[in-house]
Design a protein around this motif. Structure first.
Motif, PDB file in Angstrom:
ATOM      1  N   LEU A   1       0.847  -1.186   0.000  1.00 40.08           N
ATOM      2  CA  LEU A   1       0.000   0.000   0.000  1.00 40.08           C
ATOM      3  C   LEU A   1       0.885   1.238   0.000  1.00 40.08           C
ATOM      4  O   LEU A   1       1.604   1.506   0.964  1.00 40.08           O
ATOM      5  CB  LEU A   1      -0.903  -0.004   1.233  1.00 40.08           C
ATOM      6  N   LEU A   2       0.830   2.019  -1.079  1.00 37.12           N
ATOM      7  CA  LEU A   2       1.648   3.219  -1.242  1.00 37.12           C
ATOM      8  C   LEU A   2       0.717   4.384  -1.534  1.00 37.12           C
ATOM      9  O   LEU A   2       0.111   4.455  -2.608  1.00 37.12           O
ATOM     10  CB  LEU A   2       2.653   3.031  -2.380  1.00 37.12           C
ATOM     11  N   VAL A   3       0.594   5.298  -0.569  1.00 38.86           N
ATOM     12  CA  VAL A   3      -0.407   6.358  -0.629  1.00 38.86           C
ATOM     13  C   VAL A   3       0.281   7.703  -0.379  1.00 38.86           C
ATOM     14  O   VAL A   3       1.287   7.773   0.335  1.00 38.86           O
ATOM     15  CB  VAL A   3      -1.505   6.138   0.433  1.00 38.86           C
ATOM     16  N   ALA A   4      -0.275   8.758  -0.957  1.00 42.20           N
ATOM     17  CA  ALA A   4       0.213  10.114  -0.701  1.00 42.20           C
ATOM     18  C   ALA A   4      -0.967  11.044  -0.478  1.00 42.20           C
ATOM     19  O   ALA A   4      -2.073  10.795  -0.970  1.00 42.20           O
ATOM     20  CB  ALA A   4       1.054  10.608  -1.877  1.00 42.20           C
ATOM     21  N   THR A   5      -0.727  12.107   0.270  1.00 37.38           N
ATOM     22  CA  THR A   5      -1.727  13.170   0.412  1.00 37.38           C
ATOM     23  C   THR A   5      -1.161  14.466  -0.147  1.00 37.38           C
ATOM     24  O   THR A   5       0.042  14.703  -0.128  1.00 37.38           O
ATOM     25  CB  THR A   5      -2.130  13.412   1.883  1.00 37.38           C
ATOM     26  N   GLU A   6      -2.059  15.304  -0.650  1.00 37.75           N
ATOM     27  CA  GLU A   6      -1.686  16.627  -1.157  1.00 37.75           C
ATOM     28  C   GLU A   6      -2.938  17.498  -1.133  1.00 37.75           C
ATOM     29  O   GLU A   6      -4.012  17.061  -1.543  1.00 37.75           O
ATOM     30  CB  GLU A   6      -1.126  16.542  -2.574  1.00 37.75           C
ATOM     31  N   ALA A   7      -2.781  18.734  -0.632  1.00 36.35           N
ATOM     32  CA  ALA A   7      -3.934  19.614  -0.480  1.00 36.35           C
ATOM     33  C   ALA A   7      -4.187  20.488  -1.703  1.00 36.35           C
ATOM     34  O   ALA A   7      -5.327  20.914  -1.936  1.00 36.35           O
ATOM     35  CB  ALA A   7      -3.760  20.494   0.757  1.00 36.35           C
ATOM     36  N   TRP A   8      -3.157  20.777  -2.493  1.00 33.74           N
ATOM     37  CA  TRP A   8      -3.308  21.693  -3.621  1.00 33.74           C
ATOM     38  C   TRP A   8      -3.740  20.904  -4.847  1.00 33.74           C
ATOM     39  O   TRP A   8      -3.006  20.048  -5.338  1.00 33.74           O
ATOM     40  CB  TRP A   8      -1.995  22.430  -3.871  1.00 33.74           C
ATOM     41  N   MET A   9      -4.928  21.199  -5.343  1.00 35.31           N
ATOM     42  CA  MET A   9      -5.530  20.372  -6.391  1.00 35.31           C
ATOM     43  C   MET A   9      -4.704  20.273  -7.681  1.00 35.31           C
ATOM     44  O   MET A   9      -4.648  19.194  -8.277  1.00 35.31           O
ATOM     45  CB  MET A   9      -6.940  20.882  -6.700  1.00 35.31           C
ATOM     46  N   PRO A  10      -4.059  21.348  -8.158  1.00 37.39           N
ATOM     47  CA  PRO A  10      -3.226  21.165  -9.362  1.00 37.39           C
ATOM     48  C   PRO A  10      -2.138  20.116  -9.178  1.00 37.39           C
ATOM     49  O   PRO A  10      -1.791  19.401 -10.125  1.00 37.39           O
ATOM     50  CB  PRO A  10      -2.639  22.563  -9.594  1.00 37.39           C
ATOM     51  N   GLN A  11      -1.606  20.015  -7.957  1.00 38.84           N
ATOM     52  CA  GLN A  11      -0.594  18.996  -7.683  1.00 38.84           C
ATOM     53  C   GLN A  11      -1.214  17.601  -7.617  1.00 38.84           C
ATOM     54  O   GLN A  11      -0.610  16.622  -8.061  1.00 38.84           O
ATOM     55  CB  GLN A  11       0.115  19.300  -6.359  1.00 38.84           C
ATOM     56  N   VAL A  12      -2.400  17.506  -7.051  1.00 35.55           N
ATOM     57  CA  VAL A  12      -3.080  16.211  -6.964  1.00 35.55           C
ATOM     58  C   VAL A  12      -3.242  15.607  -8.354  1.00 35.55           C
ATOM     59  O   VAL A  12      -3.026  14.411  -8.574  1.00 35.55           O
ATOM     60  CB  VAL A  12      -4.461  16.367  -6.281  1.00 35.55           C
ATOM     61  N   ALA A  13      -3.593  16.458  -9.314  1.00 38.75           N
ATOM     62  CA  ALA A  13      -3.859  15.982 -10.677  1.00 38.75           C
ATOM     63  C   ALA A  13      -2.605  15.461 -11.370  1.00 38.75           C
ATOM     64  O   ALA A  13      -2.699  14.604 -12.250  1.00 38.75           O
ATOM     65  CB  ALA A  13      -4.477  17.116 -11.498  1.00 38.75           C
ATOM     66  N   ARG A  14      -1.418  15.963 -10.973  1.00 40.67           N
ATOM     67  CA  ARG A  14      -0.210  15.595 -11.695  1.00 40.67           C
ATOM     68  C   ARG A  14       0.753  14.738 -10.874  1.00 40.67           C
ATOM     69  O   ARG A  14       1.801  14.338 -11.376  1.00 40.67           O
ATOM     70  CB  ARG A  14       0.520  16.854 -12.175  1.00 40.67           C
ATOM     71  N   ALA A  15       0.425  14.454  -9.626  1.00 38.60           N
ATOM     72  CA  ALA A  15       1.352  13.730  -8.755  1.00 38.60           C
ATOM     73  C   ALA A  15       1.681  12.350  -9.323  1.00 38.60           C
ATOM     74  O   ALA A  15       0.805  11.601  -9.741  1.00 38.60           O
ATOM     75  CB  ALA A  15       0.762  13.599  -7.357  1.00 38.60           C
ATOM     76  N   LYS A  16       2.973  12.033  -9.309  1.00 36.13           N
ATOM     77  CA  LYS A  16       3.467  10.815  -9.959  1.00 36.13           C
ATOM     78  C   LYS A  16       3.597   9.664  -8.967  1.00 36.13           C
ATOM     79  O   LYS A  16       4.657   9.040  -8.845  1.00 36.13           O
ATOM     80  CB  LYS A  16       4.825  11.103 -10.598  1.00 36.13           C
ATOM     81  N   VAL A  17       2.542   9.389  -8.233  1.00 32.79           N
ATOM     82  CA  VAL A  17       2.568   8.302  -7.247  1.00 32.79           C
ATOM     83  C   VAL A  17       1.332   7.430  -7.444  1.00 32.79           C
ATOM     84  O   VAL A  17       0.354   7.856  -8.065  1.00 32.79           O
ATOM     85  CB  VAL A  17       2.624   8.860  -5.804  1.00 32.79           C
ATOM     86  N   PRO A  18       1.355   6.184  -6.929  1.00 31.92           N
ATOM     87  CA  PRO A  18       0.247   5.252  -7.220  1.00 31.92           C
ATOM     88  C   PRO A  18      -1.124   5.742  -6.785  1.00 31.92           C
ATOM     89  O   PRO A  18      -2.088   5.655  -7.541  1.00 31.92           O
ATOM     90  CB  PRO A  18       0.665   3.987  -6.459  1.00 31.92           C
ATOM     91  N   HIS A  19      -1.248   6.251  -5.556  1.00 33.98           N
ATOM     92  CA  HIS A  19      -2.546   6.672  -5.035  1.00 33.98           C
ATOM     93  C   HIS A  19      -2.380   8.008  -4.313  1.00 33.98           C
ATOM     94  O   HIS A  19      -1.606   8.106  -3.361  1.00 33.98           O
ATOM     95  CB  HIS A  19      -3.107   5.631  -4.061  1.00 33.98           C
ATOM     96  N   VAL A  20      -3.112   9.018  -4.765  1.00 35.16           N
ATOM     97  CA  VAL A  20      -3.052  10.348  -4.169  1.00 35.16           C
ATOM     98  C   VAL A  20      -4.426  10.733  -3.646  1.00 35.16           C
ATOM     99  O   VAL A  20      -5.421  10.616  -4.365  1.00 35.16           O
ATOM    100  CB  VAL A  20      -2.578  11.412  -5.179  1.00 35.16           C
ATOM    101  N   ILE A  21      -4.466  11.184  -2.391  1.00 32.06           N
ATOM    102  CA  ILE A  21      -5.711  11.623  -1.772  1.00 32.06           C
ATOM    103  C   ILE A  21      -5.644  13.134  -1.587  1.00 32.06           C
ATOM    104  O   ILE A  21      -4.666  13.657  -1.034  1.00 32.06           O
ATOM    105  CB  ILE A  21      -5.923  10.927  -0.416  1.00 32.06           C
ATOM    106  N   ALA A  22      -6.654  13.839  -2.064  1.00 29.31           N
ATOM    107  CA  ALA A  22      -6.722  15.286  -1.897  1.00 29.31           C
ATOM    108  C   ALA A  22      -7.151  15.584  -0.463  1.00 29.31           C
ATOM    109  O   ALA A  22      -8.333  15.480  -0.129  1.00 29.31           O
ATOM    110  CB  ALA A  22      -7.695  15.892  -2.897  1.00 29.31           C
ATOM    111  N   ALA A  23      -6.190  15.921   0.368  1.00 27.62           N
ATOM    112  CA  ALA A  23      -6.496  16.148   1.787  1.00 27.62           C
ATOM    113  C   ALA A  23      -5.413  16.995   2.420  1.00 27.62           C
ATOM    114  O   ALA A  23      -4.226  16.866   2.093  1.00 27.62           O
ATOM    115  CB  ALA A  23      -6.609  14.820   2.531  1.00 27.62           C
ATOM    116  N   ASP A  24      -5.836  17.859   3.335  1.00 25.74           N
ATOM    117  CA  ASP A  24      -4.894  18.646   4.127  1.00 25.74           C
ATOM    118  C   ASP A  24      -4.562  17.929   5.426  1.00 25.74           C
ATOM    119  O   ASP A  24      -3.504  18.132   6.015  1.00 25.74           O
ATOM    120  CB  ASP A  24      -5.482  20.027   4.418  1.00 25.74           C
ATOM    121  N   GLY A  25      -5.479  17.074   5.879  1.00 25.70           N
ATOM    122  CA  GLY A  25      -5.268  16.312   7.108  1.00 25.70           C
ATOM    123  C   GLY A  25      -4.837  14.886   6.814  1.00 25.70           C
ATOM    124  O   GLY A  25      -4.322  14.577   5.730  1.00 25.70           O
ATOM    125  N   LEU A  26      -5.067  14.001   7.777  1.00 25.05           N
ATOM    126  CA  LEU A  26      -4.672  12.598   7.651  1.00 25.05           C
ATOM    127  C   LEU A  26      -5.904  11.716   7.897  1.00 25.05           C
ATOM    128  O   LEU A  26      -6.078  11.163   8.995  1.00 25.05           O
ATOM    129  CB  LEU A  26      -3.558  12.274   8.657  1.00 25.05           C
TER     130      LEU A  26
END
Length: 242
Positions: free
Chosen positions: A74-99
Motif C-alpha cells: 500500500l503506497l499512498v500520498a496526500t496533497e492539499a493543492w488540487m493542481p498537484q493532486v492531478a499531476r502527482a506521480k505516485v500510485p494513489h493520491v488523496i486530496a487532503a490537508d489532514g490525515l
C-alpha cells in the motif's frame, strides 16, 4: 526594456506547478543535505508494507524512492493543492490537508518540507514500531532572502531541531535520529530570485513581483556587482518511532 524588466517578465511567465527545479539550472545552485533524503526514503520503503507520503507535492521524491526500492504494498500520498493532486506521480493520491486514515494503518510515514507537521495525527496513524521520517524546513531558513524583501526580522521562534524533537516526543514518538544542516544557495540573476520567491511561498508570504519590485531591484544591483546573491537554507532531518 532593460535587463531587469526582461528578467522579471521571464520569471513571471514560468509555471509554478510541481517541484521540478530544472528551470534553475545555470541560474541558481542549492547545496543539498548530506544525508540524501530521497535515498533514505527508498531504504525505509524496502522494509515497509504500508507507506504514506504527506504533502507530496508533485510526488517526484516519493516516486523516485518507490522506483529505487521497487516498493510494493500500500503506497499512498496526500496533497492539499488540487493542481498537484492531478499531476502527482505516485500510485494513489488523496486530496487532503489532514490525515483521514484509521488508527495504526501505516508502518512508514514520510514527509519532505511539510508546511506543518500534525504530530498527534501522525502518531495516531502509525502502527506500533512504525517510523516517521521527515526533512523539515529549519528555523531561519533563507533568512537572508526574506530580509532582502521584508527588512530586518525578529529571531525565528520555531523549527529549531530541539523544538522539532520535543514536538515528536510530546506526541508519543521516540526520536531515533535528528540532524540539521545550513546549506548555501547562490542566485545568479534576478529572474531566479523572483521565481524562487513565487514558488517557495513561505520565504516571503504574499510575495508578488509587483509588490516587491523595488526590493528586487536592490537585489538585482547586488547581483550585478557581486555576481550572485547568497542565502542559506536550514534543513532538519528527524526520524521517530512509535
Amino acid at each position: 526594456m532593460n535587463d531587469f524588466d526582461a528578467l522579471l517578465d521571464e520569471a513571471a511567465a514560468v509555471p509554478l506547478d510541481g517541484w521540478d527545479f530544472a528551470w534553475f539550472d545555470g541560474r541558481a545552485t542549492e547545496q543539498r543535505p548530506s544525508w540524501g533524503y530521497a535515498d533514505l526514503v527508498a531504504e525505509r520503503l524496502t522494509h515497509a508494507v504500508r507507506a504514506l507520503d504527506v504533502q507530496t507535492g508533485g510526488g517526484e521524491v516519493f516516486s523516485y524512492a518507490i522506483k529505487k526500492a521497487r516498493a510494493t504494498g500500500l503506497l499512498v500520498a496526500t496533497e492539499a493543492w488540487m493542481p498537484q493532486v492531478a499531476r502527482a506521480k505516485v500510485p494513489h493520491v488523496i486530496a487532503a490537508d489532514g490525515l483521514p486514515f484509521r488508527d495504526g494503518v501505516f508502518d512508514l510515514v514520510v514527509s519532505r518540507h511539510p508546511v506543518n507537521t500534525q504530530w498527534a495525527e501522525t502518531a495516531r496513524i502509525l502502527s506500533p514500531g512504525g517510523i516517521f521520517l521527515s526533512q523539515q524546513i529549519g528555523a531561519g531558513s533563507n533568512r537572508e532572502l526574506s530580509e532582502a524583501m521584508l527588512g530586518p526580522l525578529p529571531p525565528p521562534g520555531r523549527q529549531r531541531p530541539e523544538q522539532i524533537a520535543a514536538a515528536a516526543e510530546a506526541a508519543g514518538l521516540q526520536v531515533v535520529q535528528l540532524k540539521s544542516e545550513r546549506l548555501r544557495l547562490e542566485f545568479y540573476d534576478i529572474a531566479a530570485v523572483a521565481h524562487f520567491l513565487r514558488k517557495v511561498v513561505w520565504t516571503v508570504p504574499g510575495f508578488t513581483i509587483g509588490k516587491y519590485r523595488d526590493r528586487l531591484r536592490d537585489v538585482h544591483e547586488e547581483i550585478t556587482v557581486k555576481g550572485m546573491f547568497v542565502s542559506y537554507a536550514a534543513r532538519v532531518l528527524v526520524e521517530a518511532r512509535k
